[in-house]
Scaffold this active site. Structure first.
Site, PDB file in Angstrom:
ATOM      1  CB  CYS A 233      14.977  -6.191  -4.346  1.00  0.00           C
ATOM      2  SG  CYS A 233      14.270  -7.826  -4.086  1.00  0.00           S
TER       3      CYS A 233
ATOM      4  CB  CYS B 219      11.496  -6.835  -3.276  1.00  0.00           C
ATOM      5  SG  CYS B 219      12.827  -7.517  -2.288  1.00  0.00           S
TER       6      CYS B 219
END
Length: 106
Positions: free
Chosen positions: A32, A29
């Site tokens: 993230c 991600c």
């Protein structure tokens, strides 16, 4: 910032004495990874009043499922064993603090 797992989530988050901010994330991600340094700063600056932990959602699927985490990153603030605020997606530090940490509980 320390990692929590499905196995120790109850002990380290739900049974914590003070507020705990949980970062549900995954290795794949990009947002993230963008937000991680911001969360490290918040963890350091608020160490006396807030615990910040991270949970890899791929390695620990039970807890994200239980709290209906559908997108990453999801940041969830727990107080007294209950989620009181949720933010989905990366945001600037000032917005994160305003939306999560400094906002009054509803």
């Amino acid at each position: 910032m320390t990692a929590v797992t499905d196995a120790d989530f109850e002990e380290r988050v739900l049974n914590a004495d003070g507020p705990v901010l949980v970062d549900f994330w995954a290795e794949w991600c990009p947002p993230c990874h963008m937000i991680a340094p911001v969360l490290e700063e918040i963890a350091a600056e608020r160490a006396d009043s807030l615990t910040v932990v991270k949970m890899n959602s791929d390695e620990n699927p039970l807890t994200p499922r239980e709290y209906q985490v559908m997108s990453l990153p999801t940041l969830m603030l727990f107080r007294g064993g209950r989620p009181v605020r949720v933010v989905v997606g990366a945001r600037p530090k000032s917005r994160l603090l305003a939306d999560l940490v400094d906002a009054p509980d509803q």
